[in-house]
Design a protein around this motif. Structure first.
Motif, PDB file in Angstrom:
ATOM      1  N   LEU A 175       1.002  -1.262   0.028  1.00  0.00           N
ATOM      2  CA  LEU A 175       0.066  -0.021   0.100  1.00  0.00           C
ATOM      3  C   LEU A 175       0.928   1.166   0.133  1.00  0.00           C
ATOM      4  O   LEU A 175       1.680   1.457   0.912  1.00  0.00           O
ATOM      5  CB  LEU A 175      -0.991  -0.032   1.314  1.00  0.00           C
ATOM      6  N   THR A 182      -0.296   2.400   6.146  1.00  0.00           N
ATOM      7  CA  THR A 182       0.391   1.467   5.202  1.00  0.00           C
ATOM      8  C   THR A 182       1.707   0.615   5.742  1.00  0.00           C
ATOM      9  O   THR A 182       1.902  -0.141   5.404  1.00  0.00           O
ATOM     10  CB  THR A 182       0.838   2.633   4.224  1.00  0.00           C
ATOM     11  N   HIS A 234       0.705  -2.693   7.274  1.00  0.00           N
ATOM     12  CA  HIS A 234      -0.035  -3.556   6.382  1.00  0.00           C
ATOM     13  C   HIS A 234       1.200  -4.729   6.040  1.00  0.00           C
ATOM     14  O   HIS A 234       2.031  -4.587   5.928  1.00  0.00           O
ATOM     15  CB  HIS A 234      -0.211  -3.115   4.725  1.00  0.00           C
ATOM     16  N   ASN A 286       3.468  -4.559   3.146  1.00  0.00           N
ATOM     17  CA  ASN A 286       4.705  -3.565   3.348  1.00  0.00           C
ATOM     18  C   ASN A 286       5.491  -3.973   4.277  1.00  0.00           C
ATOM     19  O   ASN A 286       6.812  -3.908   3.785  1.00  0.00           O
ATOM     20  CB  ASN A 286       3.861  -2.336   3.849  1.00  0.00           C
TER      21      ASN A 286
END
Length: 92
Positions: free
Chosen positions: A23, A30, A33, A36
């Protein structure tokens, strides 16, 4: 597995990012996530090679990282939030 030929992993109108999706953006949402986090670990494995590479070879190292990410199962995608759907879910 190719993201361009697999309807299960489209590149647009994504309402539920997968575990290997990155993301794009800033902040905790983000950063936290799972995709990530995995991507940062992958980048870390290539860090020394990148640092040792000449200026002209650095793009090849970056391409190798992206190629490896996109070859995962399910495929890794780089997603950016575009809008919010009628149900309130983000569409990327």
């Amino acid at each position: 597995m190719s993201t361009t030929s697999d309807p299960a992993y489209p590149l647009t109108n994504i309402t539920r990012p997968g575990p290997n999706d990155i993301l794009c953006g800033r902040g905790g949402g983000t950063n936290a996530h799972p995709g990530n986090i995995k991507f940062r670990k992958l980048v870390a494995t290539h860090k020394l090679r990148y640092l040792a590479a000449s200026k002209s070879d650095k793009p090849a190292v970056a391409r190798d990282v992206v190629k490896e990410w996109r070859a995962m199962d399910p495929p890794g995608r780089f997603l950016a939030k575009m809008e919010v759907g009628e149900d309130g879910m983000p569409i990327v």
